[in-house]
Design a protein around this motif. Structure first.
Motif, PDB file in Angstrom:
ATOM      1  N   UNK A 108     -52.356 -53.781 -28.512  1.00 38.98           N
ATOM      2  CA  UNK A 108     -53.659 -53.909 -27.863  1.00 38.98           C
ATOM      3  C   UNK A 108     -54.082 -52.568 -27.267  1.00 38.98           C
ATOM      4  N   UNK A 109     -55.310 -52.537 -26.740  1.00 43.13           N
ATOM      5  CA  UNK A 109     -55.883 -51.273 -26.264  1.00 43.13           C
ATOM      6  C   UNK A 109     -55.054 -50.672 -25.140  1.00 43.13           C
ATOM      7  N   UNK A 110     -54.570 -51.514 -24.219  1.00 43.31           N
ATOM      8  CA  UNK A 110     -53.788 -51.000 -23.099  1.00 43.31           C
ATOM      9  C   UNK A 110     -52.493 -50.363 -23.580  1.00 43.31           C
ATOM     10  N   UNK A 111     -51.837 -50.991 -24.535  1.00 45.24           N
ATOM     11  CA  UNK A 111     -50.574 -50.460 -25.044  1.00 45.24           C
ATOM     12  C   UNK A 111     -50.795 -49.152 -25.788  1.00 45.24           C
ATOM     13  N   UNK A 112     -51.792 -49.129 -26.668  1.00 45.85           N
ATOM     14  CA  UNK A 112     -52.054 -47.903 -27.429  1.00 45.85           C
ATOM     15  C   UNK A 112     -52.368 -46.732 -26.501  1.00 45.85           C
ATOM     16  N   UNK A 113     -53.255 -46.946 -25.537  1.00 46.08           N
ATOM     17  CA  UNK A 113     -53.655 -45.861 -24.642  1.00 46.08           C
ATOM     18  C   UNK A 113     -52.501 -45.420 -23.752  1.00 46.08           C
ATOM     19  N   UNK A 132     -43.702 -43.473 -14.890  1.00 43.07           N
ATOM     20  CA  UNK A 132     -43.894 -44.875 -15.315  1.00 43.07           C
ATOM     21  C   UNK A 132     -45.152 -45.513 -14.711  1.00 43.07           C
ATOM     22  N   UNK A 133     -46.104 -44.714 -14.285  1.00 38.51           N
ATOM     23  CA  UNK A 133     -47.349 -45.230 -13.712  1.00 38.51           C
ATOM     24  C   UNK A 133     -48.546 -44.619 -14.432  1.00 38.51           C
ATOM     25  N   UNK A 134     -48.424 -44.413 -15.728  1.00 36.18           N
ATOM     26  CA  UNK A 134     -49.477 -43.755 -16.504  1.00 36.18           C
ATOM     27  C   UNK A 134     -50.215 -44.696 -17.426  1.00 36.18           C
ATOM     28  N   UNK A 135     -50.514 -45.884 -16.926  1.00 39.35           N
ATOM     29  CA  UNK A 135     -51.163 -46.881 -17.765  1.00 39.35           C
ATOM     30  C   UNK A 135     -52.597 -46.549 -18.114  1.00 39.35           C
ATOM     31  N   UNK A 136     -53.124 -47.305 -19.059  1.00 38.81           N
ATOM     32  CA  UNK A 136     -54.496 -47.127 -19.527  1.00 38.81           C
ATOM     33  C   UNK A 136     -55.493 -47.582 -18.466  1.00 38.81           C
ATOM     34  N   UNK A 137     -56.703 -47.056 -18.546  1.00 39.06           N
ATOM     35  CA  UNK A 137     -57.792 -47.536 -17.700  1.00 39.06           C
ATOM     36  C   UNK A 137     -58.364 -48.782 -18.385  1.00 39.06           C
ATOM     37  N   UNK A 138     -57.739 -49.927 -18.121  1.00 39.57           N
ATOM     38  CA  UNK A 138     -57.987 -51.151 -18.882  1.00 39.57           C
ATOM     39  C   UNK A 138     -57.959 -52.342 -17.931  1.00 39.57           C
ATOM     40  N   UNK A 139     -58.943 -53.228 -18.055  1.00 41.44           N
ATOM     41  CA  UNK A 139     -59.026 -54.383 -17.138  1.00 41.44           C
ATOM     42  C   UNK A 139     -58.838 -55.709 -17.869  1.00 41.44           C
ATOM     43  N   UNK A 140     -58.008 -55.682 -18.926  1.00 40.46           N
ATOM     44  CA  UNK A 140     -57.791 -56.902 -19.694  1.00 40.46           C
ATOM     45  C   UNK A 140     -56.487 -57.579 -19.259  1.00 40.46           C
ATOM     46  N   UNK A 141     -55.824 -58.303 -20.146  1.00 41.65           N
ATOM     47  CA  UNK A 141     -54.801 -59.261 -19.720  1.00 41.65           C
ATOM     48  C   UNK A 141     -53.353 -58.789 -19.825  1.00 41.65           C
ATOM     49  N   UNK A 142     -53.132 -57.537 -20.171  1.00 36.77           N
ATOM     50  CA  UNK A 142     -51.749 -57.099 -20.400  1.00 36.77           C
ATOM     51  C   UNK A 142     -50.846 -57.381 -19.207  1.00 36.77           C
ATOM     52  N   UNK A 143     -51.226 -56.919 -18.030  1.00 34.06           N
ATOM     53  CA  UNK A 143     -50.353 -57.050 -16.867  1.00 34.06           C
ATOM     54  C   UNK A 143     -50.130 -58.474 -16.422  1.00 34.06           C
TER      55      UNK A 143
END
Length: 336
Positions: A108-113, A132-143
């Motif tokens: 998904x977009x969060x994982x790719x980014x 380990x805090x470099x996640x995507x700027x994403x507001x979907x359901x991954x977390x």
């Protein structure tokens, strides 16, 4: 089914329910047009449909997990290994799984980014330990789909919400995603503690505004929208379409949390009496049903306990033997 499930039974129900809620939607995930859904599955939807060729999860087979479920399974492994959330351990498992050239599932977009940002960091800082805090700027359901094992392990931890913050930011460095993750954690903690369904969401609603100065009020409104819609849905009269499906369409079938979170709430609230009815209604609503299914399955699994989950659904999971070992290890430690 016992009238009052034990804590261990609620924990098992929470973890198994989340993974079943994902797997049951594998073949129908991200089909938004219900007419298209009916054409692809003319015999009706019973759960665990096989993905058609060209589908996001093809060629996976019934009983396998989507990328959401795979992410939660990694969290199960981390919690099982450490008894708590270890951000470094989870990141290494995440990188080994989703960053492997041999991985053939959907990213998904969060994982790719997140993987792209890590590659940039690693190139620029070859001798520096990754934060380990470099996640995507994403507001979907991954977390939120990885929350259940973490909340179970940290439910009595006064720093629970800070732990949730760290976990979400592994793949989503986004304040909105963190705020929704904290609200979802509050709901799940209270269900595991034995609170009833509506009380658990009322507690989350009452605390939501304080979760984030920018997005807390939005989260509160979305909880209210999901709960109030669950009351209104009974007045919709259309014998051809499940009123829950209509309500989810109104709130939004898509992945962003402002749509998916209240849509999951309405489905769970309307069918709070029945684990299986809730997951089937969610399945038939289409869209991001797998993401919603993890939330709904964890909520109602925690509410009703493991005994409320159809045995036939649990054994359908391809990873069931592994899941059983991890779940029992976590539950044993958490109830010791």
């Amino acid at each position: 089914m016992p009238l009052t499930p034990s804590l261990a039974d609620r924990m098992r129900g929470c973890l198994w329910g989340a993974l079943i809620g994902d797997a049951i939607c594998l073949g129908t995930h991200w089909i938004y047009n219900l007419g298209e859904m009916a054409q692809r599955f003319p015999a009706g939807l019973k759960g665990f449909e096989a993905p058609h060729e060209g589908h996001y999860h093809f060629p996976k087979q019934p009983g396998e997990l989507t990328h959401y479920g795979e992410g939660m399974l990694l969290m199960l492994e981390t919690i099982s290994a450490h008894g708590a959330f270890d951000v470094g351990d989870f990141w290494l498992r995440f990188l080994e799984e989703f960053g492997s050239p041999e991985y053939t599932g959907y990213l998904d977009a969060a994982t790719r980014a997140t993987l792209e940002k890590f590659a940039v960091f690693e190139e620029a800082n070859p001798n520096t330990e990754y934060h380990c805090q470099g996640g995507a700027d994403d507001d979907q359901m991954a977390g939120v789909t990885r929350l259940a094992p973490l909340v179970l392990a940290h439910r009595n931890d006064p720093d629970l919400l800070a732990v949730v913050d760290r976990m979400v930011r592994v793949c989503q460095y986004n304040d909105k995603a963190v705020a929704y993750g904290k609200a979802a954690a509050i709901v799940l903690k209270n269900l595991l503690d034995g609170k009833d369904f509506h009380s658990s969401f009322e507690i989350a609603r009452s605390l939501a505004q304080g979760l984030d100065p920018q997005y807390g009020y939005e989260v509160r409104r979305k909880i209210e929208a999901g709960m109030s819609s669950s009351l209104d849905v009974t007045v919709i009269s259309n014998e051809d379409i499940d009123p829950t499906v209509l309500a989810i369409q109104k709130l939004g079938q898509s992945c962003p949390l402002p749509q998916s979170f209240p849509a999951a709430i309405i489905c769970a609230a309307k069918h709070a009496h029945s684990f299986s009815e809730a997951l089937l209604a969610n399945l038939r609503a289409g869209g991001d049903n797998a993401g919603r299914g993890i939330l709904i399955g964890s909520w109602l699994g925690a509410l009703h306990g493991y005994e409320a989950i159809p045995i036939a659904w649990g054994v359908r999971l391809k990873a069931a033997p592994k899941i059983e070992i991890l779940v029992e290890r976590i539950v044993s430690r958490a109830t010791r």
